[in-house]
Design a protein around this motif. Structure first.
Motif, PDB file in Angstrom:
ATOM      1  N   SER A 121      16.290  19.996 148.679  1.00 21.47           N
ATOM      2  CA  SER A 121      16.052  18.951 147.746  1.00 21.47           C
ATOM      3  C   SER A 121      14.339  19.335 147.343  1.00 21.47           C
ATOM      4  O   SER A 121      14.321  19.302 145.953  1.00 21.47           O
ATOM      5  N   ASN A 122      13.578  19.814 147.889  1.00 21.35           N
ATOM      6  CA  ASN A 122      12.215  20.004 147.491  1.00 21.35           C
ATOM      7  C   ASN A 122      12.329  21.429 146.791  1.00 21.35           C
ATOM      8  O   ASN A 122      11.704  21.560 145.566  1.00 21.35           O
ATOM      9  N   GLN A 123      13.134  22.243 147.017  1.00 22.36           N
ATOM     10  CA  GLN A 123      13.379  23.532 146.351  1.00 22.36           C
ATOM     11  C   GLN A 123      13.946  23.242 144.907  1.00 22.36           C
ATOM     12  O   GLN A 123      13.513  23.888 144.093  1.00 22.36           O
ATOM     13  N   THR A 124      14.754  22.234 144.902  1.00 18.59           N
ATOM     14  CA  THR A 124      15.382  21.910 143.632  1.00 18.59           C
ATOM     15  C   THR A 124      14.542  21.467 142.641  1.00 18.59           C
ATOM     16  O   THR A 124      14.273  21.622 141.592  1.00 18.59           O
ATOM     17  N   ASN A 125      13.411  20.629 143.281  1.00 18.54           N
ATOM     18  CA  ASN A 125      12.428  19.995 142.525  1.00 18.54           C
ATOM     19  C   ASN A 125      11.458  20.924 142.142  1.00 18.54           C
ATOM     20  O   ASN A 125      10.879  20.817 140.816  1.00 18.54           O
ATOM     21  N   PHE A 129      11.066  25.247 135.364  1.00 15.41           N
ATOM     22  CA  PHE A 129      11.960  25.419 134.246  1.00 15.41           C
ATOM     23  C   PHE A 129      11.103  24.666 133.105  1.00 15.41           C
ATOM     24  O   PHE A 129      10.804  24.979 131.973  1.00 15.41           O
ATOM     25  N   ASP A 130      10.522  23.546 133.768  1.00 14.47           N
ATOM     26  CA  ASP A 130       9.640  22.688 132.504  1.00 14.47           C
ATOM     27  C   ASP A 130       8.349  23.388 132.485  1.00 14.47           C
ATOM     28  O   ASP A 130       8.131  23.515 131.034  1.00 14.47           O
ATOM     29  N   TYR A 146       5.585  26.755 128.398  1.00 12.88           N
ATOM     30  CA  TYR A 146       4.919  28.106 127.808  1.00 12.88           C
ATOM     31  C   TYR A 146       5.673  28.293 126.610  1.00 12.88           C
ATOM     32  O   TYR A 146       4.914  28.890 125.407  1.00 12.88           O
ATOM     33  N   HIS A 147       6.682  28.495 126.395  1.00 13.12           N
ATOM     34  CA  HIS A 147       7.493  28.911 125.100  1.00 13.12           C
ATOM     35  C   HIS A 147       6.990  28.169 123.965  1.00 13.12           C
ATOM     36  O   HIS A 147       6.796  28.834 123.030  1.00 13.12           O
ATOM     37  N   VAL A 148       6.895  26.748 124.154  1.00 11.32           N
ATOM     38  CA  VAL A 148       6.451  25.865 122.978  1.00 11.32           C
ATOM     39  C   VAL A 148       5.016  26.374 122.772  1.00 11.32           C
ATOM     40  O   VAL A 148       4.692  26.466 121.385  1.00 11.32           O
ATOM     41  N   LEU A 175       7.324  33.556 138.284  1.00  8.03           N
ATOM     42  CA  LEU A 175       7.901  32.473 138.471  1.00  8.03           C
ATOM     43  C   LEU A 175       9.583  32.546 137.986  1.00  8.03           C
ATOM     44  O   LEU A 175      10.334  32.226 138.658  1.00  8.03           O
ATOM     45  N   ASP A 176       9.536  33.032 136.535  1.00  8.40           N
ATOM     46  CA  ASP A 176      10.831  33.432 135.933  1.00  8.40           C
ATOM     47  C   ASP A 176      11.537  34.111 136.894  1.00  8.40           C
ATOM     48  O   ASP A 176      12.852  34.098 137.023  1.00  8.40           O
ATOM     49  N   THR A 177      11.055  35.360 137.337  1.00  9.06           N
ATOM     50  CA  THR A 177      11.746  36.267 138.097  1.00  9.06           C
ATOM     51  C   THR A 177      12.338  35.504 139.055  1.00  9.06           C
ATOM     52  O   THR A 177      13.564  35.831 139.652  1.00  9.06           O
ATOM     53  N   ALA A 178      11.593  34.768 139.825  1.00 13.95           N
ATOM     54  CA  ALA A 178      12.027  34.007 141.254  1.00 13.95           C
ATOM     55  C   ALA A 178      13.103  33.192 140.912  1.00 13.95           C
ATOM     56  O   ALA A 178      14.017  33.309 141.848  1.00 13.95           O
ATOM     57  N   VAL A 179      13.229  32.439 140.031  1.00 17.52           N
ATOM     58  CA  VAL A 179      14.054  31.623 139.644  1.00 17.52           C
ATOM     59  C   VAL A 179      15.571  32.317 139.035  1.00 17.52           C
ATOM     60  O   VAL A 179      16.488  31.968 139.737  1.00 17.52           O
ATOM     61  N   ALA A 180      15.199  33.505 138.439  1.00 18.90           N
ATOM     62  CA  ALA A 180      16.467  34.236 138.041  1.00 18.90           C
ATOM     63  C   ALA A 180      16.986  34.893 139.031  1.00 18.90           C
ATOM     64  O   ALA A 180      18.360  35.026 139.256  1.00 18.90           O
ATOM     65  N   ASN A 181      16.356  35.330 139.828  1.00 19.34           N
ATOM     66  CA  ASN A 181      16.828  36.007 141.077  1.00 19.34           C
ATOM     67  C   ASN A 181      17.324  35.077 142.425  1.00 19.34           C
ATOM     68  O   ASN A 181      17.874  35.460 143.445  1.00 19.34           O
ATOM     69  N   GLY A 182      17.238  33.867 142.352  1.00 19.33           N
ATOM     70  CA  GLY A 182      17.701  32.765 143.080  1.00 19.33           C
ATOM     71  C   GLY A 182      16.542  32.750 144.238  1.00 19.33           C
ATOM     72  O   GLY A 182      17.014  32.513 145.455  1.00 19.33           O
TER      73      GLY A 182
END
Length: 118
Positions: free
Chosen positions: A23-27, A33-34, A39-41, A77-84
Motif C-alpha cells: 500500500s505504501n509503495q502504491t502511494n 506519477f503526479d 514536471y511535464h506541465v 524516479l521515472d526509471t524506477a517506476v518504469a522498471n517496477g
C-alpha cells in the motif's frame, strides 16, 4: 494443533505487513506519477515562456539550470517506476524539491516580466 494456529497467526501478521508495504509503495508510485506529470506541465510552460522572446538572460539561465537540475532526480524516479523497482520516499522528496525549484524559477521570471522589472 496449537502450532498450526500460531503458524497461521504468524502468516496472517506477515501478510498484513506485506499489504501495508504494498500500500505504501502504491502511494509512493502514485505520488511519483503526479510529480512527473507536474514536471511535464512546468517544462512545457518553461519552454513556451523561453520561446516568447521576452526573457532576460538571467531569467533564462535560471530556468534552464532549474530544469536540468529537476530532470536528474525525475529521470531516476521515472526509471524506477518504469522498471517496477521500489520507489523510496527520499527519491520522491528529492524529485519534488527539484520540481519546486523549476516552478519557482519560472514563477520568478514571469513575475519580473509582467511587472516590468526585466
Amino acid at each position: 494443533m496449537i502450532k498450526r494456529s500460531r503458524l497461521a497467526a504468524c502468516a496472517a501478521v506477515l501478510s498484513l505487513a506485506s499489504l501495508g508495504a504494498c500500500s505504501n509503495q502504491t502511494n509512493l508510485r502514485k505520488a511519483a506519477f503526479d510529480t512527473m506529470s507536474a514536471y511535464h506541465v512546468a517544462a512545457t510552460g518553461a519552454e513556451a515562456y523561453l520561446a516568447s522572446g521576452s526573457v532576460n538572460a538571467t531569467a533564462k539561465a535560471d530556468i534552464k539550470t532549474a530544469s536540468a537540475a529537476a530532470l536528474v532526480p525525475l529521470t531516476t524516479l521515472d526509471t524506477a517506476v518504469a522498471n517496477g523497482n521500489t520507489v523510496t520516499a527520499s527519491e520522491l522528496a528529492t524529485a519534488e524539491s527539484a520540481l519546486a525549484g523549476l516552478q519557482s524559477a519560472l514563477s520568478t521570471a514571469q513575475t519580473t516580466t509582467t511587472t516590468g522589472s526585466n
